[in-house]
Design an enzyme around this catalytic site. Structure first.
Site, PDB file in Angstrom:
ATOM      1  N   HIS A 129     -62.748  73.899 -59.744  1.00  0.00           N
ATOM      2  CA  HIS A 129     -63.415  74.553 -58.610  1.00  0.00           C
ATOM      3  C   HIS A 129     -62.417  75.427 -57.846  1.00  0.00           C
ATOM      4  O   HIS A 129     -62.718  76.568 -57.458  1.00  0.00           O
ATOM      5  CB  HIS A 129     -64.011  73.493 -57.673  1.00  0.00           C
ATOM      6  CG  HIS A 129     -64.827  74.092 -56.573  1.00  0.00           C
ATOM      7  ND1 HIS A 129     -66.179  74.315 -56.683  1.00  0.00           N
ATOM      8  CD2 HIS A 129     -64.466  74.581 -55.357  1.00  0.00           C
ATOM      9  CE1 HIS A 129     -66.614  74.888 -55.586  1.00  0.00           C
ATOM     10  NE2 HIS A 129     -65.595  75.061 -54.765  1.00  0.00           N
ATOM     11  N   TYR A 130     -61.213  74.900 -57.642  1.00  0.00           N
ATOM     12  CA  TYR A 130     -60.132  75.641 -56.969  1.00  0.00           C
ATOM     13  C   TYR A 130     -59.825  76.934 -57.725  1.00  0.00           C
ATOM     14  O   TYR A 130     -59.692  78.003 -57.123  1.00  0.00           O
ATOM     15  CB  TYR A 130     -58.915  74.710 -56.899  1.00  0.00           C
ATOM     16  CG  TYR A 130     -57.576  75.344 -56.660  1.00  0.00           C
ATOM     17  CD1 TYR A 130     -57.172  75.753 -55.389  1.00  0.00           C
ATOM     18  CD2 TYR A 130     -56.667  75.497 -57.715  1.00  0.00           C
ATOM     19  CE1 TYR A 130     -55.913  76.308 -55.174  1.00  0.00           C
ATOM     20  CE2 TYR A 130     -55.409  76.054 -57.505  1.00  0.00           C
ATOM     21  CZ  TYR A 130     -55.039  76.454 -56.239  1.00  0.00           C
ATOM     22  OH  TYR A 130     -53.793  77.002 -56.029  1.00  0.00           O
ATOM     23  N   MET A 131     -59.780  76.847 -59.058  1.00  0.00           N
ATOM     24  CA  MET A 131     -59.471  78.040 -59.857  1.00  0.00           C
ATOM     25  C   MET A 131     -60.555  79.111 -59.710  1.00  0.00           C
ATOM     26  O   MET A 131     -60.264  80.299 -59.622  1.00  0.00           O
ATOM     27  CB  MET A 131     -59.322  77.656 -61.342  1.00  0.00           C
ATOM     28  CG  MET A 131     -58.168  76.739 -61.621  1.00  0.00           C
ATOM     29  SD  MET A 131     -56.597  77.477 -61.168  1.00  0.00           S
ATOM     30  CE  MET A 131     -56.447  78.682 -62.446  1.00  0.00           C
TER      31      MET A 131
END
Ligand code: NAP
Length: 218
Positions: A129-131
């Site tokens: 999700h961060y990526m």
């Protein structure tokens, strides 16, 4: 040069500020706790209390007006869940770009991440999700009319800086010190001919100023 850093109390941000102050530049930045304003003042930094999530682009414009450049190196740092990541890592750089347009700040340097970081591992949902959020931020920034540069560092370490990097349009994801990332950001700020380009940087053999200069528009 007058530079505003979002994420100035962080690992990379603090190092960017220290280098600029040492070289006689004026540095401002955004912090979330009053104690950080005092701590940074002792280091020669004029920090402003504020949260990139809560500030509107117009409010942020009022804070960054008069600066020559803005750096975004904030991050949720794994705290607060996916929504927080979306608001800080995902939406923060775009908000800074909108604020910069309102305030007439032309240059923006974004510290991002290698899109293929740790593709060789099976990372959890949170990391994926961060990526995605990081990439969305890049997409939003490159669509603006700002004089942007995106610096994608590989995995960050707190080892002492080497002054040497491997920097270019595409690099293998390895490791780099926060010192060397900060130095790279400062060199990008110093070299206006490096513009509207995405750079990947990892530890390597080339003096940082030379590595950045090699990426200037010809
Ligand atoms: N870790 C890695 O290996 C790695 C690799 C590549 C790229 N990156 C990226 O590189 C960048 C810099 O990393 P770092 O290690 O310097 O990060 P860091 O030490 O976690 O610093 C992030 C800073 O962002 C600030 N921040 C968070 N939310 C904020 C908000 N809502 N408003 C204003 N400021 C806020 C934090 O403030 P507080 O002081 O209040 O917490 C902190 O000072 C990050 O964007 C990170 O995603 C990391």
């Amino acid at each position: 040069m007058k530079v505003f850093v979002v994420g100035i109390a962080g690992g990379v941000g603090r190092r960017v500020a220290a280098r600029l102050v040492a070289q006689g530049d004026q540095v401002g930045g955004l912090v979330r706790r009053p104690a950080q304003v005092e701590e940074l003042a002792a280091e020669g930094v004029a920090a402003t209390l504020g949260d990139i999530v809560k500030l509107s682009a117009e409010e942020l414009a009022g804070i960054i007006r008069g600066h020559d450049a803005a750096v975004f190196t904030a991050g949720a740092g794994g705290e607060g869940g996916p929504e927080t990541v979306d608001q800080i890592d995902g939406a923060g750089p775009g908000k800074l770009a909108r604020a910069a347009a309102i305030a007439g700040v032309s240059r923006i340097v974004l510290v991002s991440v290698f899109p293929e970081a740790w593709r060789e591992r099976r990372m959890d949902e949170e990391f994926e999700h961060y990526m995605v959020a990081k990439k969305q931020a890049e997409v939003e920034l490159v669509l603006t009319d700002r004089d942007w540069v995106i610096v994608r560092p590989s995995a960050l370490s707190n080892a002492p800086g080497t002054g040497l990097v491997d920097l270019g349009l595409a690099k293998v994801h390895e490791e780099i010190t926060r010192d060397d990332v900060a130095e790279t950001v400062v060199e990008v700020l110093r070299q206006p001919d490096v513009s509207r380009i995405i750079l990947e940087v990892t530890g390597g053999p080339t003096p940082i100023a030379d590595a950045v200069a090699a990426m200037a528009r010809t």
